[in-house]
Write a protein that holds these residues in place. Structure first.
Motif, mmCIF file in Angstrom:
data_model
loop_
_atom_site.group_PDB
_atom_site.id
_atom_site.type_symbol
_atom_site.label_atom_id
_atom_site.label_comp_id
_atom_site.label_asym_id
_atom_site.label_seq_id
_atom_site.Cartn_x
_atom_site.Cartn_y
_atom_site.Cartn_z
ATOM 1 N N THR A 72 -1.426 58.399 45.714
ATOM 2 C CA THR A 72 -0.754 59.674 45.946
ATOM 3 C C THR A 72 0.475 59.484 46.822
ATOM 4 O OG1 THR A 72 -2.826 60.881 45.685
ATOM 5 C CG2 THR A 72 -1.047 62.011 46.863
ATOM 6 N N THR A 73 0.362 58.695 47.861
ATOM 7 C CA THR A 73 1.482 58.462 48.768
ATOM 8 C C THR A 73 2.638 57.775 48.040
ATOM 9 O OG1 THR A 73 -0.089 58.279 50.584
ATOM 10 C CG2 THR A 73 2.133 57.465 50.992
ATOM 11 N N VAL A 74 2.329 56.790 47.197
ATOM 12 C CA VAL A 74 3.364 56.110 46.415
ATOM 13 C C VAL A 74 3.967 57.070 45.397
ATOM 14 C CG1 VAL A 74 3.728 54.307 44.668
ATOM 15 C CG2 VAL A 74 2.502 53.777 46.793
ATOM 16 N N ALA A 75 3.150 57.900 44.755
ATOM 17 C CA ALA A 75 3.682 58.872 43.789
ATOM 18 C C ALA A 75 4.645 59.839 44.473
ATOM 19 C CB ALA A 75 2.544 59.638 43.117
ATOM 20 N N THR A 121 -0.180 46.656 47.394
ATOM 21 C CA THR A 121 0.333 47.593 48.392
ATOM 22 C C THR A 121 0.036 47.147 49.817
ATOM 23 O OG1 THR A 121 -1.660 48.978 48.392
ATOM 24 C CG2 THR A 121 0.071 49.534 46.783
ATOM 25 N N THR A 122 -0.776 46.120 49.973
ATOM 26 C CA THR A 122 -1.124 45.633 51.306
ATOM 27 C C THR A 122 0.145 45.244 52.062
ATOM 28 O OG1 THR A 122 -3.239 44.811 50.486
ATOM 29 C CG2 THR A 122 -2.467 43.892 52.570
ATOM 30 N N ALA A 123 0.286 45.765 53.279
ATOM 31 C CA ALA A 123 1.401 45.448 54.183
ATOM 32 C C ALA A 123 2.766 45.843 53.612
ATOM 33 C CB ALA A 123 1.385 43.968 54.573
ATOM 34 N N ARG A 124 2.782 46.858 52.737
ATOM 35 C CA ARG A 124 4.045 47.338 52.163
ATOM 36 C C ARG A 124 4.157 48.839 52.377
ATOM 37 N NH1 ARG A 124 4.700 45.501 46.162
ATOM 38 N NH2 ARG A 124 6.829 46.180 46.572
ATOM 39 N N PRO A 151 5.102 52.696 51.291
ATOM 40 C CA PRO A 151 5.081 53.439 50.024
ATOM 41 C C PRO A 151 6.452 53.445 49.348
ATOM 42 C CG PRO A 151 3.964 54.676 51.738
ATOM 43 C CD PRO A 151 4.607 53.505 52.401
ATOM 44 N N GLU A 152 7.512 53.516 50.118
ATOM 45 C CA GLU A 152 8.862 53.536 49.568
ATOM 46 C C GLU A 152 9.196 52.219 48.864
ATOM 47 O OE1 GLU A 152 8.212 56.515 52.543
ATOM 48 O OE2 GLU A 152 8.025 54.345 52.748
#
Length: 175
Positions: A20-23, A153-156, A158-159
């Motif tokens: 959801t955060t990435v979307a 997505t680990t250590a990255r 969302p942007e």
């Protein structure tokens, strides 16, 4: 229905991976570029008790929601749901307009996912979500088709992840 230019992005992954955060970060990038699109959180399409999954309520609700967006001229959809990358066929069929499909499986290590879950769940719900998340991660790793793009997505931020996904899409302002 005319399917010219219709596209859907399915974002899947275990709970706590950042779907959801990435979307929402992707939504912001698309807004900045003037790209017309819609975002649907698939988990909300059949969230009920008792669970209505056997009635394919998520697909029925997606069909209704997409019909409304489509009538207003939308041709791009971002759809998030844990197992959406395993169900791209039935979900895109529910849209009714044969969209071009891109599927992305977000992946994170267990520590990262559990930490993120602890930020939104408490008590027994937290433990239940952690167990379901671990089972989902195993299933998705085993069953996601090779055509599904896998993004860690680990250590990255969302942007950063959203920018990587945007590079996979051929969405522009013209539609």
């Amino acid at each position: 229905m005319d399917s010219a230019g219709t596209s859907v992005l399915f974002i899947g992954g275990r709970s706590g991976v950042g779907k959801t955060t990435v979307a929402l970060a992707l939504h912001d990038l698309l807004v900045e570029r003037g790209v017309r699109h819609a975002v649907v959180e698939g988990d909300a399409l059949d969230l009920a008790y008792p669970e209505p999954w056997e009635h394919r309520l998520a697909e029925r609700n997606l069909a209704a929601i997409w019909s409304n967006y489509r009538a207003l001229g939308y041709r791009r959809l971002i759809y998030t749901n844990t197992v959406s990358v395993l169900e791209t066929g039935v979900l895109s069929a529910a849209m009714g307009d044969a969209p071009a499909v891109v599927a992305v499986l977000l992946e994170a290590d267990t520590t990262t996912a559990n930490t993120r879950l602890a930020g939104r769940e408490t008590g027994r719900q937290l433990e239940d979500h952690r167990l379901r998340s671990a089972r989902a991660a195993e299933r998705l790793a085993r069953e996601a088709p090779d055509a599904v793009h896998r993004i860690r997505t680990t250590a990255r931020s969302p942007e950063d992840v959203a920018a990587q996904i945007l590079a996979l899409l051929e969405w522009d302002q013209s539609t």
